[in-house]
Design a protein around this motif. Structure first.
Motif, PDB file in Angstrom:
ATOM      1  N   GLY A  29      25.724  35.337  46.870  1.00 36.22           N
ATOM      2  CA  GLY A  29      25.956  36.300  45.798  1.00 36.22           C
ATOM      3  C   GLY A  29      27.073  37.282  46.091  1.00 36.22           C
ATOM      4  N   GLY A  30      26.821  38.562  45.796  1.00 34.70           N
ATOM      5  CA  GLY A  30      27.821  39.597  45.997  1.00 34.70           C
ATOM      6  C   GLY A  30      28.253  39.725  47.441  1.00 34.70           C
ATOM      7  N   SER A  31      27.346  39.461  48.363  1.00 34.36           N
ATOM      8  CA  SER A  31      27.698  39.524  49.776  1.00 34.36           C
ATOM      9  C   SER A  31      28.726  38.453  50.137  1.00 34.36           C
ATOM     10  N   HIS A  32      28.625  37.307  49.471  1.00 33.65           N
ATOM     11  CA  HIS A  32      29.608  36.239  49.686  1.00 33.65           C
ATOM     12  C   HIS A  32      30.999  36.708  49.254  1.00 33.65           C
ATOM     13  N   VAL A 193      37.336  38.835  33.075  1.00 33.32           N
ATOM     14  CA  VAL A 193      37.966  39.572  34.170  1.00 33.32           C
ATOM     15  C   VAL A 193      39.062  38.715  34.793  1.00 33.32           C
ATOM     16  N   LEU A 194      40.238  39.301  34.964  1.00 30.97           N
ATOM     17  CA  LEU A 194      41.372  38.622  35.591  1.00 30.97           C
ATOM     18  C   LEU A 194      41.759  39.359  36.867  1.00 30.97           C
ATOM     19  N   ALA A 195      42.026  38.613  37.921  1.00 23.68           N
ATOM     20  CA  ALA A 195      42.441  39.200  39.195  1.00 23.68           C
ATOM     21  C   ALA A 195      43.080  38.109  40.036  1.00 23.68           C
ATOM     22  N   SER A 196      43.791  38.511  41.085  1.00 29.44           N
ATOM     23  CA  SER A 196      44.387  37.520  41.978  1.00 29.44           C
ATOM     24  C   SER A 196      44.509  38.084  43.385  1.00 29.44           C
ATOM     25  N   GLY A 197      44.846  37.185  44.317  1.00 24.16           N
ATOM     26  CA  GLY A 197      45.137  37.611  45.682  1.00 24.16           C
ATOM     27  C   GLY A 197      44.072  38.516  46.278  1.00 24.16           C
ATOM     28  N   PRO A 198      44.471  39.657  46.826  1.00 20.78           N
ATOM     29  CA  PRO A 198      43.527  40.534  47.517  1.00 20.78           C
ATOM     30  C   PRO A 198      42.513  41.189  46.593  1.00 20.78           C
ATOM     31  N   ALA A 199      42.719  41.100  45.268  1.00 20.71           N
ATOM     32  CA  ALA A 199      41.784  41.709  44.313  1.00 20.71           C
ATOM     33  C   ALA A 199      40.785  40.713  43.753  1.00 20.71           C
ATOM     34  N   TYR A 200      40.943  39.434  44.075  1.00 19.85           N
ATOM     35  CA  TYR A 200      40.108  38.428  43.417  1.00 19.85           C
ATOM     36  C   TYR A 200      38.621  38.597  43.752  1.00 19.85           C
ATOM     37  N   GLY A 201      38.308  38.940  44.992  1.00 18.14           N
ATOM     38  CA  GLY A 201      36.908  39.151  45.358  1.00 18.14           C
ATOM     39  C   GLY A 201      36.292  40.296  44.578  1.00 18.14           C
ATOM     40  N   SER A 202      37.044  41.364  44.385  1.00 18.93           N
ATOM     41  CA  SER A 202      36.556  42.501  43.592  1.00 18.93           C
ATOM     42  C   SER A 202      36.302  42.085  42.153  1.00 18.93           C
ATOM     43  N   GLY A 203      37.217  41.268  41.607  1.00 19.74           N
ATOM     44  CA  GLY A 203      37.035  40.784  40.249  1.00 19.74           C
ATOM     45  C   GLY A 203      35.783  39.946  40.106  1.00 19.74           C
ATOM     46  N   ARG A 204      35.530  39.094  41.084  1.00 18.91           N
ATOM     47  CA  ARG A 204      34.331  38.239  41.054  1.00 18.91           C
ATOM     48  C   ARG A 204      33.054  39.072  41.113  1.00 18.91           C
ATOM     49  N   ILE A 205      33.024  40.060  41.985  1.00 19.67           N
ATOM     50  CA  ILE A 205      31.839  40.910  42.091  1.00 19.67           C
ATOM     51  C   ILE A 205      31.619  41.671  40.794  1.00 19.67           C
ATOM     52  N   SER A 207      32.587  40.942  37.685  1.00 22.67           N
ATOM     53  CA  SER A 207      32.146  40.109  36.569  1.00 22.67           C
ATOM     54  C   SER A 207      30.761  39.512  36.817  1.00 22.67           C
ATOM     55  N   THR A 208      30.560  38.960  38.015  1.00 22.99           N
ATOM     56  CA  THR A 208      29.325  38.221  38.281  1.00 22.99           C
ATOM     57  C   THR A 208      28.138  39.130  38.582  1.00 22.99           C
ATOM     58  N   CYS A 209      28.326  40.087  39.463  1.00 24.89           N
ATOM     59  CA  CYS A 209      27.204  40.923  39.899  1.00 24.89           C
ATOM     60  C   CYS A 209      26.980  42.137  39.004  1.00 24.89           C
ATOM     61  N   ASN A 210      28.056  42.669  38.441  1.00 18.70           N
ATOM     62  CA  ASN A 210      27.934  43.880  37.624  1.00 18.70           C
ATOM     63  C   ASN A 210      27.763  43.562  36.137  1.00 18.70           C
ATOM     64  N   ILE A 211      28.801  43.006  35.517  1.00 21.21           N
ATOM     65  CA  ILE A 211      28.765  42.800  34.071  1.00 21.21           C
ATOM     66  C   ILE A 211      27.748  41.735  33.673  1.00 21.21           C
ATOM     67  N   LEU A 212      27.772  40.607  34.361  1.00 18.55           N
ATOM     68  CA  LEU A 212      26.886  39.489  34.003  1.00 18.55           C
ATOM     69  C   LEU A 212      25.456  39.708  34.467  1.00 18.55           C
ATOM     70  N   GLU A 213      25.283  39.904  35.769  1.00 19.22           N
ATOM     71  CA  GLU A 213      23.920  39.992  36.306  1.00 19.22           C
ATOM     72  C   GLU A 213      23.204  41.269  35.887  1.00 19.22           C
ATOM     73  N   MET A 214      23.855  42.408  36.078  1.00 22.19           N
ATOM     74  CA  MET A 214      23.171  43.675  35.852  1.00 22.19           C
ATOM     75  C   MET A 214      23.138  44.104  34.391  1.00 22.19           C
ATOM     76  N   MET A 304      31.022  49.979  35.975  1.00 21.31           N
ATOM     77  CA  MET A 304      29.749  49.345  35.659  1.00 21.31           C
ATOM     78  C   MET A 304      28.723  50.372  35.199  1.00 21.31           C
ATOM     79  N   LYS A 305      28.657  51.525  35.864  1.00 17.02           N
ATOM     80  CA  LYS A 305      27.667  52.537  35.493  1.00 17.02           C
ATOM     81  C   LYS A 305      27.955  53.147  34.127  1.00 17.02           C
ATOM     82  N   GLU A 306      29.235  53.337  33.799  1.00 18.48           N
ATOM     83  CA  GLU A 306      29.570  53.841  32.467  1.00 18.48           C
ATOM     84  C   GLU A 306      29.223  52.815  31.395  1.00 18.48           C
ATOM     85  N   LEU A 307      29.442  51.530  31.683  1.00 17.57           N
ATOM     86  CA  LEU A 307      29.084  50.488  30.721  1.00 17.57           C
ATOM     87  C   LEU A 307      27.570  50.412  30.557  1.00 17.57           C
TER      88      LEU A 307
END
Length: 326
Positions: A29-32, A193-205, A207-214, A304-307
């Motif tokens: 999950g997010g830890s990954h 969510v769009l991201a690349s390079g060093p930001a891609y992990g942040s984008g995944r977290i 979208s997946t852990c914040n917007i989708l899961e929570m 995420m908290k504001e949303l």
């Protein structure tokens, strides 16, 4: 034991046994996704130590053949997920050196050879450079410097001291912006969510852990470097996009995505630029590697908290499940 001291100890112990040849980052999950900054660094800076990022279950089901006595396996889990514990057991059975990253002690910390505690990104008062992502990046940088030399190591260590102050400033700067974005997005059924390079992990977290899961809102993530090979077809005037613009070598891909969205998307495009929220305060030689450490807590603790407030969806219930799971 400090992280560098720990890695020095492991490398020294393996000197007469072939040395450390690989490192594997294992989590769920997010830890990954929290391992992404370390993997990104290893891919760009290491020529000697091979690095791989893999989910816990995949590691158990299809263990990489290279895992053995010359491998460090870093297993990250807040409180010890079953899959990550099992992965640590598999790694140990193959002779690998195992390091757990944890918040609370669990069976995982009992299984692993060494344990490194970290602070959750949820805790604003804690040092955001010492989250699971921050400590994994420290491990990666120490390993490369000790085994093969990393010319910007001292600059990187100095940059770690700037992460928390930069985060605090970014958090305050982004709060009113996030509030407006959240109110605009509160009735949306899908946020891309769009991201690349060093930001891609942040984008995944995000979208997946914040917007989708929570928050229970559909949220695909696409890499800007691959956006124009299929995903761009979803672009229209009514599709919300959240674009992360990183600092570093892949920024040109983010800029290309922005130009396209400016032309073909509507008013529902939001851009969060690393340079706008403080990454430029770090030295150019290392700044891109710290993008994840700045973006992730801002996205989690502000956007995420504001949303959550705007939608009325209580993220704390999902947060509890997240803490148990990861």
């Amino acid at each position: 034991m400090e992280i560098r001291e720990l890695i020095e100890k492991i490398v020294k112990e393996k000197e007469n046994d072939g040395g450390i040849k690989s490192i594997v980052w294992v989590a769920a999950g997010g830890s990954h996704d929290g391992h992404y900054a370390a993997q990104y660094f290893m891919d760009r800076e290491s020529t000697v130590v091979r690095s791989q990022q893999i989910t816990s279950s995949e590691f158990v089901y299809a263990t990489p053949k290279r895992v053995g006595k010359n491998t460090i396996v870093v297993c990250t889990s807040m409180r010890g997920t079953k899959e990550t514990i099992e992965a640590a057991k598999v790694a140990k059975s193959l002779g690998a050196v195992t390091i757990s990253q944890y918040v609370d002690e669990s069976e995982l910390t009992q299984v692993c050879d060494y344990n490194v505690q970290y602070g959750s990104i949820w805790e604003d008062d804690k040092d955001q450079s010492k989250t699971n992502a921050g400590n994994a990046l420290r491990i990666a940088m120490a390993l490369v410097d000790i085994v093969e030399g990393y010319e910007h190591y001292d600059e990187a260590m100095e940059a770690f001291t700037r992460v928390q102050p930069a985060y605090v400033k970014a958090r305050e700067y982004c709060k009113p912006l996030a509030e407006k974005w959240a109110n605009d997005m509160k009735d949306e059924k899908c946020i891309t969510v769009l991201a690349s390079g060093p930001a891609y992990g942040s984008g995944r977290i995000f979208s997946t852990c914040n917007i989708l899961e929570m928050l229970q809102i559909q949220s695909p993530t696409f890499n800007c470097c691959d956006f124009f090979h299929g995903p761009f077809e979803i672009t229209d005037k009514n599709q919300p996009f959240f674009l992360l613009m990183a600092d570093g070598r892949t920024r040109k891909a983010d800029e290309r995505a922005k130009v396209f969205l400016d032309k073909y998307a509507g008013e529902k495009v939001y851009i969060l630029d690393a340079k706008e929220i403080g990454i430029s305060n770090l030295k150019d030689s290392v700044s891109e590697y710290f993008t994840h450490l700045l973006f992730t807590p801002v996205l989690n603790n502000v956007y995420m908290k504001e949303l959550s407030k705007a939608t009325g969806v209580d993220y704390t219930t999902r947060r509890y499940m997240w803490k148990v799971q990861y």
